[in-house]
Design an enzyme around this catalytic site. Structure first.
Site, PDB file in Angstrom:
ATOM      1  N   ALA A  63      37.785  43.418  36.017  1.00  0.00           N
ATOM      2  CA  ALA A  63      39.027  42.646  35.283  1.00  0.00           C
ATOM      3  C   ALA A  63      40.150  42.707  36.423  1.00  0.00           C
ATOM      4  O   ALA A  63      40.072  43.263  37.596  1.00  0.00           O
ATOM      5  CB  ALA A  63      39.333  43.408  34.105  1.00  0.00           C
ATOM      6  N   GLY A 102      34.570  45.469  34.963  1.00  0.00           N
ATOM      7  CA  GLY A 102      34.292  44.306  34.161  1.00  0.00           C
ATOM      8  C   GLY A 102      33.242  43.426  34.941  1.00  0.00           C
ATOM      9  O   GLY A 102      32.334  42.683  33.992  1.00  0.00           O
ATOM     10  N   GLU A 105      30.053  45.010  34.040  1.00  0.00           N
ATOM     11  CA  GLU A 105      29.894  44.796  32.578  1.00  0.00           C
ATOM     12  C   GLU A 105      29.294  43.200  32.118  1.00  0.00           C
ATOM     13  O   GLU A 105      28.710  43.211  31.490  1.00  0.00           O
ATOM     14  CB  GLU A 105      31.206  45.065  31.581  1.00  0.00           C
ATOM     15  CG  GLU A 105      31.382  46.525  31.845  1.00  0.00           C
ATOM     16  CD  GLU A 105      32.716  46.758  31.284  1.00  0.00           C
ATOM     17  OE1 GLU A 105      33.776  46.383  31.899  1.00  0.00           O
ATOM     18  OE2 GLU A 105      33.140  47.432  30.011  1.00  0.00           O
ATOM     19  N   GLU A 125      36.599  52.206  36.342  1.00  0.00           N
ATOM     20  CA  GLU A 125      37.751  52.188  35.620  1.00  0.00           C
ATOM     21  C   GLU A 125      38.538  53.666  35.537  1.00  0.00           C
ATOM     22  O   GLU A 125      39.853  53.944  35.373  1.00  0.00           O
ATOM     23  CB  GLU A 125      37.548  51.742  34.342  1.00  0.00           C
ATOM     24  CG  GLU A 125      37.275  50.286  34.082  1.00  0.00           C
ATOM     25  CD  GLU A 125      35.795  49.970  34.557  1.00  0.00           C
ATOM     26  OE1 GLU A 125      35.177  50.572  34.941  1.00  0.00           O
ATOM     27  OE2 GLU A 125      35.391  48.710  34.165  1.00  0.00           O
TER      28      GLU A 125
HETATM   29  C1  3H9 Z   1      38.413  46.597  34.516  1.00  0.00           C
HETATM   30  O1  3H9 Z   1      37.290  45.832  35.114  1.00  0.00           O
HETATM   31  C2  3H9 Z   1      38.520  46.947  33.035  1.00  0.00           C
HETATM   32  C3  3H9 Z   1      37.147  46.401  32.065  1.00  0.00           C
HETATM   33  O2  3H9 Z   1      36.510  47.332  31.983  1.00  0.00           O
HETATM   34  C4  3H9 Z   1      37.701  45.987  30.752  1.00  0.00           C
HETATM   35  C5  3H9 Z   1      38.664  44.955  30.506  1.00  0.00           C
HETATM   36  C6  3H9 Z   1      38.789  44.872  28.997  1.00  0.00           C
HETATM   37  N1  3H9 Z   1      42.095  43.142  40.073  1.00  0.00           N
HETATM   38  O3  3H9 Z   1      40.892  47.048  47.898  1.00  0.00           O
HETATM   39  P1  3H9 Z   1      41.187  45.731  48.947  1.00  0.00           P
HETATM   40  C7  3H9 Z   1      43.235  43.017  45.230  1.00  0.00           C
HETATM   41  S1  3H9 Z   1      39.356  47.568  35.434  1.00  0.00           S
HETATM   42  C8  3H9 Z   1      43.264  42.333  40.847  1.00  0.00           C
HETATM   43  O4  3H9 Z   1      42.108  45.924  50.038  1.00  0.00           O
HETATM   44  P2  3H9 Z   1      38.423  45.971  50.111  1.00  0.00           P
HETATM   45  C9  3H9 Z   1      43.881  44.181  46.126  1.00  0.00           C
HETATM   46  O5  3H9 Z   1      45.022  44.576  45.423  1.00  0.00           O
HETATM   47  C10 3H9 Z   1      38.993  46.963  37.236  1.00  0.00           C
HETATM   48  N2  3H9 Z   1      43.431  42.748  42.179  1.00  0.00           N
HETATM   49  O6  3H9 Z   1      39.744  45.184  49.404  1.00  0.00           O
HETATM   50  C11 3H9 Z   1      43.910  43.684  47.450  1.00  0.00           C
HETATM   51  O7  3H9 Z   1      45.293  42.716  47.294  1.00  0.00           O
HETATM   52  P3  3H9 Z   1      46.131  42.683  48.331  1.00  0.00           P
HETATM   53  C12 3H9 Z   1      37.684  47.809  37.737  1.00  0.00           C
HETATM   54  C13 3H9 Z   1      42.448  43.296  42.969  1.00  0.00           C
HETATM   55  O8  3H9 Z   1      37.556  44.979  50.652  1.00  0.00           O
HETATM   56  C14 3H9 Z   1      42.792  42.611  47.489  1.00  0.00           C
HETATM   57  O9  3H9 Z   1      42.377  42.447  46.108  1.00  0.00           O
HETATM   58  N3  3H9 Z   1      37.584  47.406  38.938  1.00  0.00           N
HETATM   59  C15 3H9 Z   1      41.411  43.996  42.025  1.00  0.00           C
HETATM   60  O10 3H9 Z   1      38.985  47.099  50.608  1.00  0.00           O
HETATM   61  C16 3H9 Z   1      41.726  42.939  48.332  1.00  0.00           C
HETATM   62  O11 3H9 Z   1      41.539  44.524  48.043  1.00  0.00           O
HETATM   63  C17 3H9 Z   1      37.952  48.339  40.089  1.00  0.00           C
HETATM   64  O12 3H9 Z   1      38.658  49.084  39.755  1.00  0.00           O
HETATM   65  C18 3H9 Z   1      41.208  43.437  40.717  1.00  0.00           C
HETATM   66  N4  3H9 Z   1      40.467  44.228  40.117  1.00  0.00           N
HETATM   67  O13 3H9 Z   1      37.895  46.532  48.620  1.00  0.00           O
HETATM   68  C19 3H9 Z   1      37.666  47.771  41.483  1.00  0.00           C
HETATM   69  N5  3H9 Z   1      40.516  44.458  43.058  1.00  0.00           N
HETATM   70  O14 3H9 Z   1      45.302  41.836  49.499  1.00  0.00           O
HETATM   71  C20 3H9 Z   1      38.910  47.589  42.237  1.00  0.00           C
HETATM   72  C21 3H9 Z   1      41.174  44.451  44.375  1.00  0.00           C
HETATM   73  O15 3H9 Z   1      47.372  41.372  47.880  1.00  0.00           O
HETATM   74  N6  3H9 Z   1      38.618  47.146  43.546  1.00  0.00           N
HETATM   75  N7  3H9 Z   1      42.087  43.550  44.125  1.00  0.00           N
HETATM   76  O16 3H9 Z   1      46.771  43.948  48.975  1.00  0.00           O
HETATM   77  C22 3H9 Z   1      38.215  47.696  44.811  1.00  0.00           C
HETATM   78  O17 3H9 Z   1      37.793  48.885  44.583  1.00  0.00           O
HETATM   79  C23 3H9 Z   1      38.378  47.096  45.773  1.00  0.00           C
HETATM   80  O18 3H9 Z   1      39.365  46.228  46.081  1.00  0.00           O
HETATM   81  C24 3H9 Z   1      36.903  46.429  46.440  1.00  0.00           C
HETATM   82  C25 3H9 Z   1      37.129  45.881  47.693  1.00  0.00           C
HETATM   83  C26 3H9 Z   1      35.916  47.733  46.666  1.00  0.00           C
HETATM   84  C27 3H9 Z   1      36.245  45.726  45.520  1.00  0.00           C
END
Ligand code: 3H9
Length: 670
Positions: A63, A102, A105, A125
């Site tokens: 999400a 998400g 999911e 999450e």
């Molecule tokens: C969810 O899904 C809830 C659902 O179950 C239910 C809903 C009803 N959203 O980490 P990076 C941005 S909760 C918005 O440096 P990498 C991040 O801030 C979500 N922005 O890259 C950064 O911005 P900036 C569950 C996001 O290659 C840029 O993207 N998912 C999100 O080192 C690059 O990120 C997670 O918790 C997001 N979801 O790593 C996964 N994700 O450049 C969270 C990233 O402006 N994400 N950004 O600073 C990660 O773990 C890592 O970003 C990922 C890539 C491994 C994907």
């Protein structure tokens, strides 16, 4: 505005493609585009099957976290996932990169999943203080069983495609570089298969033994956190009630967590960590210096740990010592640490050899001439450090970055002992340096922008979280530790015990209290070693040889297994000092300990910000989370102060007579 979702037709296959950089987060536009495209596929008689895939570096990474707390735009993710699953035509998820939260999911709502070998599936999450709230807690156990569902949801670690395939989460692992074509071919194979497999229609039997064992195994890891228990409860629910009822429970738990301070704190840290890497006033595209070989001076605990970071990242290291014996001891410890990781299955034996093979141990200081970055990790003495930097000045290649691992000392003074202060920077690693994630990067008055940017980028490469600090005694972290220690020592004389103070800190969520920390690090650290100059309780303990755990005696007594117990001797020493200083006794409450040891840290943080020694409050939080084990569910000291209430913190500080930072007094702190 153009939609991030487009479709392509391949015969009777509709391919739905998301292109929403950087991580294909499932924001409103993506959800709306997906809904419209799936509806289009269902309505179109010439389409038999659909594929959902993503452009860029990853499948949906979850999400869009930036939307949390704002008004929800339709369709909500759970509704979208249900709609995909309910489709009368099969839908195939084609996964590369990381299908997280998400994103995972959405994949579970699809009827089939294909993935490339390097793909990962996960529901992280819990690390944001949440649970998979789009059906994940109900579909995962139905597809992969209770154990894996618990592992994935309550611990949040992603699993590789191969493991996911073994567990029934992936139907086919396809070739790394032909996902798009292979997914279409797979879709054609399953286009006419009926019934369409839907995760929600499966059942999973209750497994209380597994749940109990899992909860017990992870008791320590989950201590203080709300979200793991909620994840576990949802997975258990999936084994007990029909899908629709389980989903209701999941929603209710998701909303409860979302409204709580823990999730707010954990989401704050997610963004704070990423923000920390951004340096004010330096363009993101600045040309970096090339770091092909790193030199480390000193093969002690710090030097060895620092070297391991680079070796593990494939960067060769030259490590220099003065004596062969110290060099052998240091490299021996490094090898032992690597081998211990291999025994635990975290490294392959060949990786151990590869890392150690990239290490050049030497007694020859001149060998540092070939290094692009040289990190000094000798003991804390300004004269010694100045001497080393003076020598480096004459031998290091032009443009080499010269770094000091000092924890306290003035980088500008060190830099002044060279003719190239622009190349000098602080790199303050935390012990054990190969484990702790924090790196304080100290920006001297003259440190060149490209030096700072290079070190920050390198930190990411060696998997550290780096924070920029200004030149100030103890930088960000250790400077804030000082007022805490001063107050803790005073409280001892006023009637608190080391046990009480430590207990309050541990109950707050710290891994240990100030006196447990002193015993672990060594009560003798920083002691002047003059038995005739005993100025406080700590000196008295040090003079008696109570140097902490290593001597089985410090602020606590220890048995052979290092189990602590309160020390009658320490109580005596405290009493002596109470009498000597004429300190009146009073009943010290746990709340007073919080106000006098934790509030002053917030105050010091505010001063650091006012002096411009940290770029932003969230950087201070990152320092304390990754360097000192501040509980992430409290979001770091500055975030915590906000949740505690600035007025309350101010009142507490004033009540105890502290000199309060202006920004706290006049309410300009953010
Ligand atoms: C969810 O899904 C809830 C659902 O179950 C239910 C809903 C009803 N959203 O980490 P990076 C941005 S909760 C918005 O440096 P990498 C991040 O801030 C979500 N922005 O890259 C950064 O911005 P900036 C569950 C996001 O290659 C840029 O993207 N998912 C999100 O080192 C690059 O990120 C997670 O918790 C997001 N979801 O790593 C996964 N994700 O450049 C969270 C990233 O402006 N994400 N950004 O600073 C990660 O773990 C890592 O970003 C990922 C890539 C491994 C994907």
């Amino acid at each position: 505005m153009t939609s991030p979702i487009r479709t392509e037709r391949h015969d009777d296959v509709l391919v739905i493609i998301s292109d929403n950089p950087p991580v294909n987060a499932l924001g409103a536009a993506v959800r709306q585009g997906l809904e419209a495209a799936v509806k289009q596929g269902i309505a179109d008689d010439t389409i038999k099957v659909m594929v959902i895939r993503c452009e860029g570096k990853t499948f949906f990474a979850g999400a869009d976290i930036t939307e949390f707390g704002k008004p929800m735009q339709e369709p909500a993710l759970p509704v979208l996932v249900d709609m995909i699953e309910a489709s009368s035509k099969p839908v195939v998820a084609a996964i590369h990169g990381t299908a997280l939260g998400g994103g995972c999911e959405v994949a579970l709502g699809c009827h089939y999943r294909v993935a490339v070998p390097s793909a990962k599936l996960g529901t992280p999450e819990v690390k944001l203080g949440l649970l998979p709230g789009a059906g994940g807690t109900q579909r995962l156990p139905r597809l992969a069983g209770v154990r894996l569902a618990l592992e994935m949801t309550a611990k949040g670690a992603p699993i590789p495609a191969e493991v996911a395939a073994g567990a029934g989460l992936i139907d086919r692992v396809v070739s790394e570089d032909s996902l798009a074509a292979d997914a279409i071919a797979f879709a054609k194979e399953v286009a006419d298969q009926r019934p369409i497999p839907r995760a929600s229609e499966k059942t999973v039997a209750p497994d209380p033994e597994t749940v109990a064992a899992f909860t017990k195994e992870n008791g320590r890891r989950f201590r203080g956190f709300d979200a793991p228990a909620a994840n576990i409860a949802c997975v258990v629910k999936a084994t007990e009630v029909p899908f629709a009822e389980g989903i209701q429970f999941e929603r209710q738990e998701f909303m409860r967590l979302m409204m709580g301070t823990q999730s707010a704190a954990q989401r704050h840290i997610f963004f704070a960590e990423r923000q920390a890497s951004k340096i004010d006033g330096i363009p993101a595209d600045i040309q970096l210096r090339d770091i092909k070989r790193v030199g480390v001076i000193g093969a002690g605990t710090m030097g060895g740990g620092i070297s391991m970071n680079f070796l593990s990242a494939g960067i060769p290291v030259t490590i220099v010592e003065m004596q062969q014996e110290a060099l052998d001891r240091g490299t021996g410890v490094m090898r032992k640490n690597y081998e211990a990781s291999a025994t635990k299955g975290r490294l392959k034996p060949e990786q151990v050899e590869q890392a150690m093979g990239a290490l050049t141990p030497t007694l020859d200081f001149n060998a540092l001439a070939e290094c692009d970055l040289i990190i000094e990790a000798v003991y804390e003495n300004m004269d010694v450090k100045k001497d080393i930097f003076g020598r480096l000045d004459t031998l290091a290649k032009p443009g080499a970055i010269l770094a000091s691992n000092t924890s306290y000392l003035n980088i500008d003074e060190i830099a002044a002992s060279t003719n190239r202060p622009q190349d000098v920077v602080g790199m303050h690693f935390f012990s054990p340096a190969n484990v702790m994630k924090l790196l304080e990067v100290v920006r001297g008055d003259k440190t060149a922008p490209d030096v700072l940017a290079t070190v920050m980028a390198l930190a990411k490469k060696i998997r550290k979280v780096a924070v920029v600090a200004g030149v100030t005694y103890g930088f960000i972290g250790n400077r804030m530790l000082m007022p805490r220690q001063v107050e803790a020592n005073k409280l001892l004389l006023e009637g608190a015990t080391p046990e009480q103070i430590d207990r309050v800190h541990v109950a707050f969520g710290m891994p240990m209290g100030p006196f447990q920390m002193a015993d672990l690090a060594g009560v003798d650290i920083g002691w002047h070693r003059d038995p005739n100059r005993i100025e406080n309780v700590r000196d008295a303990l040090a003079a008696e040889g109570r140097w902490g755990q290593k001597k089985q005696a410090g602020f606590y007594d220890y048995d052979e297994k290092r189990n602590p117990s309160p020390s009658p001797r320490v109580a005596e020493i405290i009493n002596e000092w109470r009498n000597k200083t004429g300190t009146p006794l009073h009943e010290v409450t746990d709340q007073e300990i919080v106000e006098r040891t934790l509030y002053p840290m917030v105050n010091e943080g505010a001063l650091i910000l006012e002096e411009g020694k940290a770029q932003r409050a969230s950087d201070i939080d990152v320092v304390w989370i990754y360097g000192y084990g501040w509980p992430v569910y409290r979001g770091g000291p500055m975030f915590w102060a906000k949740t505690e209430g600035y007025d309350k913190v101010l009142a507490g500080l004033e009540k105890h007579g502290f000199t309060v930072a202006e920004s706290l007094k006049n309410g300009t702190i953010k």
